[in-house]
Scaffold this motif. Structure first.
Motif, PDB file in Angstrom:
ATOM      1  N   VAL A  85      27.076 -27.649 -56.455  1.00 12.04           N
ATOM      2  CA  VAL A  85      27.685 -28.910 -56.878  1.00 12.04           C
ATOM      3  C   VAL A  85      26.873 -29.546 -58.000  1.00 12.04           C
ATOM      4  O   VAL A  85      27.419 -30.028 -58.998  1.00 12.04           O
ATOM      5  CB  VAL A  85      27.813 -29.880 -55.682  1.00 12.04           C
ATOM      6  CG1 VAL A  85      28.121 -31.289 -56.160  1.00 12.04           C
ATOM      7  CG2 VAL A  85      28.899 -29.408 -54.742  1.00 12.04           C
ATOM      8  N   ILE A  86      25.549 -29.563 -57.847  1.00 11.16           N
ATOM      9  CA  ILE A  86      24.676 -30.132 -58.877  1.00 11.16           C
ATOM     10  C   ILE A  86      24.847 -29.384 -60.194  1.00 11.16           C
ATOM     11  O   ILE A  86      24.939 -29.990 -61.270  1.00 11.16           O
ATOM     12  CB  ILE A  86      23.215 -30.112 -58.403  1.00 11.16           C
ATOM     13  CG1 ILE A  86      23.026 -31.072 -57.220  1.00 11.16           C
ATOM     14  CG2 ILE A  86      22.271 -30.468 -59.545  1.00 11.16           C
ATOM     15  CD1 ILE A  86      21.682 -30.968 -56.548  1.00 11.16           C
ATOM     16  N   GLU A  87      24.908 -28.056 -60.118  1.00 10.36           N
ATOM     17  CA  GLU A  87      25.088 -27.263 -61.330  1.00 10.36           C
ATOM     18  C   GLU A  87      26.468 -27.467 -61.936  1.00 10.36           C
ATOM     19  O   GLU A  87      26.642 -27.374 -63.160  1.00 10.36           O
ATOM     20  CB  GLU A  87      24.850 -25.785 -61.024  1.00 10.36           C
ATOM     21  CG  GLU A  87      23.400 -25.449 -60.712  1.00 10.36           C
ATOM     22  CD  GLU A  87      22.463 -25.892 -61.825  1.00 10.36           C
ATOM     23  OE1 GLU A  87      22.771 -25.626 -63.012  1.00 10.36           O
ATOM     24  OE2 GLU A  87      21.429 -26.510 -61.518  1.00 10.36           O
ATOM     25  N   HIS A  88      27.465 -27.758 -61.091  1.00  5.65           N
ATOM     26  CA  HIS A  88      28.803 -28.066 -61.615  1.00  5.65           C
ATOM     27  C   HIS A  88      28.761 -29.356 -62.438  1.00  5.65           C
ATOM     28  O   HIS A  88      29.376 -29.434 -63.515  1.00  5.65           O
ATOM     29  CB  HIS A  88      29.795 -28.214 -60.468  1.00  5.65           C
ATOM     30  CG  HIS A  88      31.161 -28.660 -60.903  1.00  5.65           C
ATOM     31  ND1 HIS A  88      32.047 -27.828 -61.565  1.00  5.65           N
ATOM     32  CD2 HIS A  88      31.781 -29.871 -60.792  1.00  5.65           C
ATOM     33  CE1 HIS A  88      33.152 -28.495 -61.831  1.00  5.65           C
ATOM     34  NE2 HIS A  88      33.026 -29.733 -61.375  1.00  5.65           N
ATOM     35  N   ALA A 106      22.707 -33.510 -64.029  1.00  5.46           N
ATOM     36  CA  ALA A 106      22.182 -32.790 -62.868  1.00  5.46           C
ATOM     37  C   ALA A 106      21.198 -33.652 -62.084  1.00  5.46           C
ATOM     38  O   ALA A 106      21.226 -33.676 -60.842  1.00  5.46           O
ATOM     39  CB  ALA A 106      21.507 -31.501 -63.320  1.00  5.46           C
ATOM     40  N   LYS A 107      20.359 -34.377 -62.797  1.00  6.15           N
ATOM     41  CA  LYS A 107      19.390 -35.247 -62.126  1.00  6.15           C
ATOM     42  C   LYS A 107      20.100 -36.352 -61.364  1.00  6.15           C
ATOM     43  O   LYS A 107      19.763 -36.656 -60.203  1.00  6.15           O
ATOM     44  CB  LYS A 107      18.431 -35.846 -63.142  1.00  6.15           C
ATOM     45  CG  LYS A 107      17.454 -36.853 -62.547  1.00  6.15           C
ATOM     46  CD  LYS A 107      16.631 -37.521 -63.613  1.00  6.15           C
ATOM     47  CE  LYS A 107      15.735 -38.595 -63.026  1.00  6.15           C
ATOM     48  NZ  LYS A 107      16.520 -39.690 -62.381  1.00  6.15           N
ATOM     49  N   TYR A 110      21.762 -34.979 -58.252  1.00  8.16           N
ATOM     50  CA  TYR A 110      20.763 -34.763 -57.197  1.00  8.16           C
ATOM     51  C   TYR A 110      20.393 -36.089 -56.537  1.00  8.16           C
ATOM     52  O   TYR A 110      20.359 -36.202 -55.304  1.00  8.16           O
ATOM     53  CB  TYR A 110      19.522 -34.095 -57.776  1.00  8.16           C
ATOM     54  CG  TYR A 110      18.402 -33.932 -56.771  1.00  8.16           C
ATOM     55  CD1 TYR A 110      18.263 -32.754 -56.046  1.00  8.16           C
ATOM     56  CD2 TYR A 110      17.486 -34.963 -56.548  1.00  8.16           C
ATOM     57  CE1 TYR A 110      17.240 -32.608 -55.114  1.00  8.16           C
ATOM     58  CE2 TYR A 110      16.477 -34.829 -55.616  1.00  8.16           C
ATOM     59  CZ  TYR A 110      16.356 -33.656 -54.902  1.00  8.16           C
ATOM     60  OH  TYR A 110      15.342 -33.528 -53.967  1.00  8.16           O
ATOM     61  N   ASP A 111      20.108 -37.100 -57.348  1.00  5.09           N
ATOM     62  CA  ASP A 111      19.701 -38.395 -56.805  1.00  5.09           C
ATOM     63  C   ASP A 111      20.817 -39.021 -55.963  1.00  5.09           C
ATOM     64  O   ASP A 111      20.543 -39.666 -54.942  1.00  5.09           O
ATOM     65  CB  ASP A 111      19.323 -39.340 -57.944  1.00  5.09           C
ATOM     66  CG  ASP A 111      18.025 -38.929 -58.632  1.00  5.09           C
ATOM     67  OD1 ASP A 111      17.257 -38.164 -58.028  1.00  5.09           O
ATOM     68  OD2 ASP A 111      17.794 -39.368 -59.777  1.00  5.09           O
ATOM     69  N   ALA A 112      22.075 -38.845 -56.394  1.00  8.60           N
ATOM     70  CA  ALA A 112      23.198 -39.402 -55.635  1.00  8.60           C
ATOM     71  C   ALA A 112      23.312 -38.735 -54.269  1.00  8.60           C
ATOM     72  O   ALA A 112      23.514 -39.403 -53.240  1.00  8.60           O
ATOM     73  CB  ALA A 112      24.489 -39.240 -56.424  1.00  8.60           C
ATOM     74  N   LEU A 113      23.178 -37.410 -54.225  1.00  9.53           N
ATOM     75  CA  LEU A 113      23.240 -36.695 -52.955  1.00  9.53           C
ATOM     76  C   LEU A 113      22.030 -37.010 -52.085  1.00  9.53           C
ATOM     77  O   LEU A 113      22.151 -37.188 -50.867  1.00  9.53           O
ATOM     78  CB  LEU A 113      23.317 -35.193 -53.224  1.00  9.53           C
ATOM     79  CG  LEU A 113      24.667 -34.665 -53.725  1.00  9.53           C
ATOM     80  CD1 LEU A 113      24.519 -33.254 -54.278  1.00  9.53           C
ATOM     81  CD2 LEU A 113      25.701 -34.701 -52.611  1.00  9.53           C
ATOM     82  N   ARG A 141      13.332 -32.480 -65.304  1.00 11.23           N
ATOM     83  CA  ARG A 141      13.685 -33.473 -66.308  1.00 11.23           C
ATOM     84  C   ARG A 141      13.773 -32.810 -67.678  1.00 11.23           C
ATOM     85  O   ARG A 141      12.998 -31.910 -68.002  1.00 11.23           O
ATOM     86  CB  ARG A 141      12.625 -34.581 -66.381  1.00 11.23           C
ATOM     87  CG  ARG A 141      12.683 -35.579 -65.231  1.00 11.23           C
ATOM     88  CD  ARG A 141      11.505 -36.520 -65.308  1.00 11.23           C
ATOM     89  NE  ARG A 141      11.636 -37.629 -64.383  1.00 11.23           N
ATOM     90  CZ  ARG A 141      12.076 -38.825 -64.721  1.00 11.23           C
ATOM     91  NH1 ARG A 141      12.433 -39.061 -65.974  1.00 11.23           N
ATOM     92  NH2 ARG A 141      12.171 -39.791 -63.836  1.00 11.23           N
ATOM     93  N   ALA A 142      14.703 -33.302 -68.479  1.00 10.81           N
ATOM     94  CA  ALA A 142      14.765 -32.834 -69.862  1.00 10.81           C
ATOM     95  C   ALA A 142      13.588 -33.417 -70.630  1.00 10.81           C
ATOM     96  O   ALA A 142      13.180 -34.560 -70.409  1.00 10.81           O
ATOM     97  CB  ALA A 142      16.077 -33.271 -70.503  1.00 10.81           C
ATOM     98  N   LYS A 143      13.020 -32.632 -71.503  1.00  5.62           N
ATOM     99  CA  LYS A 143      11.902 -33.112 -72.309  1.00  5.62           C
ATOM    100  C   LYS A 143      12.373 -34.234 -73.224  1.00  5.62           C
ATOM    101  O   LYS A 143      13.362 -34.094 -73.947  1.00  5.62           O
ATOM    102  CB  LYS A 143      11.322 -31.963 -73.144  1.00  5.62           C
ATOM    103  CG  LYS A 143      10.062 -32.340 -73.906  1.00  5.62           C
ATOM    104  CD  LYS A 143       9.491 -31.145 -74.651  1.00  5.62           C
ATOM    105  CE  LYS A 143       8.219 -31.527 -75.393  1.00  5.62           C
ATOM    106  NZ  LYS A 143       7.646 -30.354 -76.120  1.00  5.62           N
TER     107      LYS A 143
END
Length: 378
Positions: A85-88, A106-107, A110-113, A141-143
């Protein structure tokens, strides 16, 4: 007592449960799956148990999860399904001009789940062992692409903001506010008249559900008071930053401000510069001159041993140290600065184009302009 079980058997069972860290109520939760709510039943509960700021971020993700898994129980998805789901969310994220290949989506997913399942554990809907997010790795995290802006570019940004648009006074004050305080946009939007401590030259910033006192210069304090008087802010609980007709400013003002600056200043458009770059610029200067502890306090960063190490717990910066850094940054004395601290000439961070700060001799900032500033309707 369980029928057919001897006291010795029960003692062995208790010892096994203690060794595994399992509580009796957690066993009951496992053997009674029908008591576990579905996603569509529990998301409203998580919504009410979440702060307003986090709701704004998580709600769209929760809505999409309910649309997909609404009738499934919270304990049904496996860690692998949650990763999918995160990757979706990552794959379907909108591709803006300065996108990061869905890393932000994606971050947030993840935080929502993670928040959803944490509320479920807090409400004793699930046991901690039933929380599948404990076995899902947080996306990297993205740079960051942000960097500290040069004094010349900042001067160009401030002059252009102060010479264009429908409300240049508001825009100039906003930029000065963020450069001095390193506040997030929410810090300005949440600022109230009662948050100004004129005697001690402090403002109370409300960001990410926390409050902190931030030193400001007399120049900025006078600017904030003049703005409040000019825009008719009398109620102490009223939002301070307002338009000329008295309407409270919203976050859309930041979008229009930087879009307008991007039409005049090429690097603003190409790099996607926003208010957070001002925060990045100020905190970089503070860290270089006063160390990481003062920079962390100046920016209102929460303590996190994973980021800063255990030593950070012992090397906290005081309000006096933050005030001393602000005093050096602005070249104006501050009543809370450390006793005996010198007041040097202004640093090269703050621009000269607002509130009558004395001009300094430096190369012209016109090199950044695509066109000469002029009043327009944006």
């Amino acid at each position: 007592m369980v029928v057919g079980s001897s006291p010795a058997d029960l003692q062995v069972l208790v010892q096994m449960m203690e060794r595994l860290g399992v509580a009796p109520e957690e066993l009951l939760a496992v053997v009674q799956p029908e008591s576990v709510p579905t996603f569509e039943q529990f998301v409203p509960v998580a919504f009410e148990a979440t702060s307003q700021g986090s709701r704004a971020v998580f709600q769209s993700y929760w809505n999409r999860i309910v649309a997909c898994w609404g009738t499934r129980r919270l304990d049904e998805p496996t860690p692998r399904e949650l990763v999918e789901v995160i990757e979706h969310f990552r794959a379907t994220a909108k591709r803006r001009r300065h996108h990061t290949n869905g890393a932000g989506a994606a971050k947030h997913a993840y935080d929502a789940l993670e928040r959803l399942y944490r509320v479920a554990v807090d409400e004793r809907v699930l046991s901690s062992q039933q929380n599948p997010m404990l076995r899902v790795r947080r996306p990297r995290r993205a740079k960051t692409r942000r960097y500290a802006l040069s004094s010349q570019l900042l001067d160009c940004i401030c002059r252009t903001a102060a010479e264009t648009g429908q409300d240049p006074r508001l825009d100039a004050l906003l930029i000065r506010f963020h450069l001095e305080t390193a506040a997030r946009p929410s810090g300005a939007l949440n600022l109230r008249l009662e948050d100004l401590d004129v005697a001690n030259l402090l403002v109370t910033l409300t960001e990410k559900g926390t409050k902190r006192q931030q030193p400001v210069s007399l120049t900025l304090m006078e600017g904030l008071l003049d703005h409040a008087k000019e825009r008719g802010v009398q109620d102490k609980e009223s939002q301070l930053f307002r338009f000329p007709d008295g309407r409270p400013m919203s976050k859309l003002r930041y979008l229009s401000l930087w879009a307008r600056l991007g039409r005049y200043i090429e690097v603003v458009y190409k790099e996607g510069i926003t208010t957070y770059w001002l925060r990045h610029t100020t905190l970089t200067w503070v860290e270089r001159n006063f160390g990481l502890a003062v920079a962390r306090a100046y920016g209102g960063h929460a303590e996190n041993h994973l980021w800063y190490g255990v030593t950070a717990h012992y090397v906290k910066a005081s309000l006096a140290e933050v005030a001393t850094a602000l005093q050096t940054l602005t070249g104006e004395p501050h009543p809370l600065a450390s006793p005996g601290s010198l007041i040097p000439q202004r640093s090269e961070v703050l621009p000269t184009s607002i509130y009558g700060l004395p001009p300094r001799s430096e190369p012209s900032s016109d090199q950044y302009l695509l066109q000469k500033p002029g009043h327009n309707a944006y």
